[in-house]
Design a protein around this motif. Structure first.
Motif, PDB file in Angstrom:
ATOM      1  N   GLN A  42      40.802  45.788  38.517  1.00 27.04           N
ATOM      2  CA  GLN A  42      40.026  44.557  38.676  1.00 27.04           C
ATOM      3  C   GLN A  42      40.941  43.332  38.656  1.00 27.04           C
ATOM      4  O   GLN A  42      40.764  42.403  39.460  1.00 27.04           O
ATOM      5  CB  GLN A  42      38.978  44.460  37.567  1.00 27.04           C
ATOM      6  CG  GLN A  42      38.172  43.175  37.557  1.00 27.04           C
ATOM      7  CD  GLN A  42      37.302  43.000  38.793  1.00 27.04           C
ATOM      8  OE1 GLN A  42      36.949  43.974  39.443  1.00 27.04           O
ATOM      9  NE2 GLN A  42      36.966  41.766  39.118  1.00 27.04           N
ATOM     10  N   LEU A  43      41.916  43.330  37.756  1.00 27.90           N
ATOM     11  CA  LEU A  43      42.847  42.201  37.697  1.00 27.90           C
ATOM     12  C   LEU A  43      43.667  42.125  38.979  1.00 27.90           C
ATOM     13  O   LEU A  43      43.918  41.028  39.493  1.00 27.90           O
ATOM     14  CB  LEU A  43      43.764  42.334  36.483  1.00 27.90           C
ATOM     15  CG  LEU A  43      44.818  41.234  36.318  1.00 27.90           C
ATOM     16  CD1 LEU A  43      44.145  39.883  36.122  1.00 27.90           C
ATOM     17  CD2 LEU A  43      45.748  41.541  35.144  1.00 27.90           C
ATOM     18  N   ARG A  59      40.293  47.968  34.344  1.00 28.63           N
ATOM     19  CA  ARG A  59      40.581  46.531  34.201  1.00 28.63           C
ATOM     20  C   ARG A  59      41.851  46.149  34.947  1.00 28.63           C
ATOM     21  O   ARG A  59      41.946  45.043  35.491  1.00 28.63           O
ATOM     22  CB  ARG A  59      40.701  46.171  32.713  1.00 28.63           C
ATOM     23  CG  ARG A  59      40.824  44.684  32.455  1.00 28.63           C
ATOM     24  CD  ARG A  59      39.594  43.941  32.894  1.00 28.63           C
ATOM     25  NE  ARG A  59      39.767  42.502  32.766  1.00 28.63           N
ATOM     26  CZ  ARG A  59      40.274  41.714  33.718  1.00 28.63           C
ATOM     27  NH1 ARG A  59      40.626  42.230  34.875  1.00 28.63           N
ATOM     28  NH2 ARG A  59      40.410  40.424  33.524  1.00 28.63           N
ATOM     29  N   ASP A 100      36.418  54.036  36.616  1.00 27.11           N
ATOM     30  CA  ASP A 100      35.084  54.026  36.021  1.00 27.11           C
ATOM     31  C   ASP A 100      34.411  55.384  36.144  1.00 27.11           C
ATOM     32  O   ASP A 100      33.652  55.792  35.253  1.00 27.11           O
ATOM     33  CB  ASP A 100      34.224  52.941  36.661  1.00 27.11           C
ATOM     34  CG  ASP A 100      34.165  53.067  38.174  1.00 27.11           C
ATOM     35  OD1 ASP A 100      34.982  53.826  38.752  1.00 27.11           O
ATOM     36  OD2 ASP A 100      33.313  52.414  38.804  1.00 27.11           O
ATOM     37  N   ASP A 104      39.141  52.872  30.857  1.00 29.90           N
ATOM     38  CA  ASP A 104      38.660  51.488  30.866  1.00 29.90           C
ATOM     39  C   ASP A 104      39.807  50.512  31.123  1.00 29.90           C
ATOM     40  O   ASP A 104      39.651  49.523  31.853  1.00 29.90           O
ATOM     41  CB  ASP A 104      37.982  51.152  29.535  1.00 29.90           C
ATOM     42  CG  ASP A 104      36.636  51.845  29.384  1.00 29.90           C
ATOM     43  OD1 ASP A 104      36.074  52.274  30.413  1.00 29.90           O
ATOM     44  OD2 ASP A 104      36.161  51.980  28.245  1.00 29.90           O
ATOM     45  N   TYR A 105      40.949  50.791  30.527  1.00 31.90           N
ATOM     46  CA  TYR A 105      42.115  49.932  30.760  1.00 31.90           C
ATOM     47  C   TYR A 105      42.556  49.997  32.217  1.00 31.90           C
ATOM     48  O   TYR A 105      42.851  48.968  32.836  1.00 31.90           O
ATOM     49  CB  TYR A 105      43.258  50.365  29.835  1.00 31.90           C
ATOM     50  CG  TYR A 105      44.578  49.692  30.157  1.00 31.90           C
ATOM     51  CD1 TYR A 105      44.776  48.348  29.892  1.00 31.90           C
ATOM     52  CD2 TYR A 105      45.616  50.415  30.738  1.00 31.90           C
ATOM     53  CE1 TYR A 105      45.985  47.724  30.192  1.00 31.90           C
ATOM     54  CE2 TYR A 105      46.819  49.804  31.040  1.00 31.90           C
ATOM     55  CZ  TYR A 105      47.002  48.471  30.767  1.00 31.90           C
ATOM     56  OH  TYR A 105      48.191  47.861  31.073  1.00 31.90           O
ATOM     57  N   ASP A 159      44.040  38.808  28.310  1.00 36.30           N
ATOM     58  CA  ASP A 159      42.769  39.525  28.277  1.00 36.30           C
ATOM     59  C   ASP A 159      42.997  41.011  28.530  1.00 36.30           C
ATOM     60  O   ASP A 159      42.400  41.868  27.867  1.00 36.30           O
ATOM     61  CB  ASP A 159      41.827  38.945  29.326  1.00 36.30           C
ATOM     62  CG  ASP A 159      40.452  39.584  29.278  1.00 36.30           C
ATOM     63  OD1 ASP A 159      39.897  39.726  28.179  1.00 36.30           O
ATOM     64  OD2 ASP A 159      39.922  39.958  30.341  1.00 36.30           O
ATOM     65  N   LEU A 160      43.874  41.322  29.464  1.00 36.26           N
ATOM     66  CA  LEU A 160      44.204  42.719  29.731  1.00 36.26           C
ATOM     67  C   LEU A 160      44.926  43.334  28.535  1.00 36.26           C
ATOM     68  O   LEU A 160      44.710  44.513  28.202  1.00 36.26           O
ATOM     69  CB  LEU A 160      45.073  42.822  30.984  1.00 36.26           C
ATOM     70  CG  LEU A 160      45.449  44.228  31.428  1.00 36.26           C
ATOM     71  CD1 LEU A 160      44.199  45.037  31.772  1.00 36.26           C
ATOM     72  CD2 LEU A 160      46.400  44.186  32.614  1.00 36.26           C
ATOM     73  N   VAL A 171      42.431  44.466  26.078  1.00 37.90           N
ATOM     74  CA  VAL A 171      41.809  45.736  26.474  1.00 37.90           C
ATOM     75  C   VAL A 171      42.743  46.898  26.187  1.00 37.90           C
ATOM     76  O   VAL A 171      42.313  47.975  25.756  1.00 37.90           O
ATOM     77  CB  VAL A 171      41.432  45.690  27.967  1.00 37.90           C
ATOM     78  CG1 VAL A 171      40.879  47.038  28.428  1.00 37.90           C
ATOM     79  CG2 VAL A 171      40.406  44.598  28.223  1.00 37.90           C
TER      80      VAL A 171
END
Length: 428
Positions: free
Chosen positions: A125-126, A122, A241, A118-119, A43-44, A47
């Motif tokens: 977040q991961l 993510r 962000d 954005d990457y 998923d990453l 992105v």
């Protein structure tokens, strides 16, 4: 030939084991798990593909308009009209005015920065998800060990108690009490095993680990003190962000300039060449060989042109209005993050400090005294001063305290991971 075949088969069988051993040797800490997740998470990876996509769109935004080449031909021969032919070629080039191409490239450059931000968001977040999942795995492993130790102790006590029952030193009730206690602990152990399997599957899914790759069993490296003001400043500088919101705001400002430029007309330059052949049927003349023939005429014509669309001030007013609204929305989102990020950091920081204080209080004020109490009660029971039920009750309280302490350890790890996510990266 047969020996070579056996060697290849052995090599194929050993390859998965070697890969698993290599992966196990590289994943030794929680940070190793996060790095493996960044490398393996599909998923990453999806992105991450938005970055070359944005780069390709920027490259395309800088492409100049292609020229147009047209070929024309007119003849009357298929319809019986002889002598009338016309052939030509036209070339036209659209010329963009008011810096449209440069403004498109500028907007596309901001899109690359937004994709990169954005990457990065993510990735953070991961990392949070992996750390919290590992905290859950570690907690269930520790709970399972506590329950295994409890069952082993109770089984040893049951063996000694049954021997004393045979000698008539104690009543059979004590053996029954121990059997019930062992069954209770066994139920709790099976529940912990089920939760551990689920937690490990969740962690392996996030990291992309194969079943053969072991999960490390190490403590979190959590700092004891950090400055709240420094964390807030780091968050305002590092939050992906917020970076993306700032880039979007600048992109939309550039989008207003692009919309205004797009509202203005472009210029199309054109050039053409035409050869026209005509024959006059009623007029005759002598050609170069002295023969009487119909008069013919051939004209070579060059033409040039400039075309400009006639636009009014209302032609692009809607696009400019929409771009201004997007710019205002991006500014409001950025201002919202500027105000809320420090609050989120402070909230996560307070939760983390509270979890640390609770853990210390449990260790010093509850866990250690409870373990000492159980030792005293067991000794008193051995000397015949207390009942077995007193030992089991105190033992149950100690196990509950140990399980609560393990939950508190996991809570410290989770709140620290949440603080890192609020700040936007790993803490020193």
């Amino acid at each position: 030939m047969q020996g070579r075949t056996l060697f290849l088969c052995a090599l194929l069988l050993l390859t998965p084991a070697l890969k698993a051993q290599q992966a196990a040797s590289t994943i030794l800490t929680v940070d190793d798990l996060v790095r493996a997740g960044i490398q393996n998470n599909r998923d990453l990876a999806a992105v991450r593909e938005r970055i070359p996509e944005a780069q390709g769109l920027k490259r395309q935004a800088g492409v100049r308009p292609s020229p147009t080449l047209g070929l024309t031909g007119i003849t009357g021969k298929p319809l019986g009209t002889l002598g009338e032919d016309q052939y030509g070629a036209d070339y036209s080039q659209l010329v963009e005015t008011f810096g449209k191409r440069g403004k498109r490239v500028q907007v596309a450059e901001y899109a690359i920065s937004i994709a990169e931000a954005d990457y990065q968001a993510r990735v953070v977040q991961l990392g949070f998800e992996i750390k919290t999942a590992y905290a859950e795995v570690l907690a269930e492993q520790r709970k399972l060990k506590v329950l295994n130790d409890l069952i082993a102790v109770n089984q040893e006590m049951l063996r000694l108690t049954e021997a004393r029952v045979k000698e008539g030193d104690v009543a059979p009730l004590e053996a029954n009490l121990l059997k019930v206690e062992i069954s209770r602990a066994e139920v709790s152990r099976r529940s912990a095993q089920g939760r551990l399997v689920s937690a490990e599957l969740e962690l392996r899914s996030l990291v992309g680990l194969e079943q053969a790759t072991p999960i490390p069993n190490v403590d979190f490296s959590v700092p004891t003190t950090v400055e709240l003001d420094a964390l807030k400043q780091k968050a305002l500088e590092s939050r992906a962000d917020l970076k993306a919101a700032r880039m979007e705001e600048e992109q939309e400002v550039a989008g207003i300039a692009l919309a205004k430029a797009e509202a203005k007309p472009n210029v199309t330059l054109s050039a053409g060449y035409t050869r026209q052949n005509s024959q006059f049927d009623d007029l005759y003349g002598f050609n170069t060989s002295g023969t009487l023939s119909p008069l013919r005429d051939r004209d070579d014509i060059l033409k040039f042109g400039v075309s400009i669309p006639l636009r009014t001030s209302r032609s692009g007013a809607g696009s400019v209005q929409a771009a201004a609204a997007r710019s205002s929305g991006a500014r409001l989102r950025r201002e919202y993050l500027d105000r809320t990020i420090p609050l989120a950091v402070e909230s996560a920081y307070q939760n983390w400090r509270t979890a640390q204080d609770s853990l210390q209080m449990l260790r010093e004020g509850v866990l250690d005294p409870s373990a000492a109490n159980l030792s005293v009660i067991r000794e008193a029971y051995r000397l015949g001063q207390l009942r077995l039920l007193d030992v089991l009750n105190e033992q149950r309280r100690l196990v509950d305290t140990q399980l609560t302490y393990i939950d508190a350890q996991a809570d410290v790890a989770r709140t620290h991971a949440e603080l890192e996510r609020a700040v936007g990266g790993n803490l020193p």
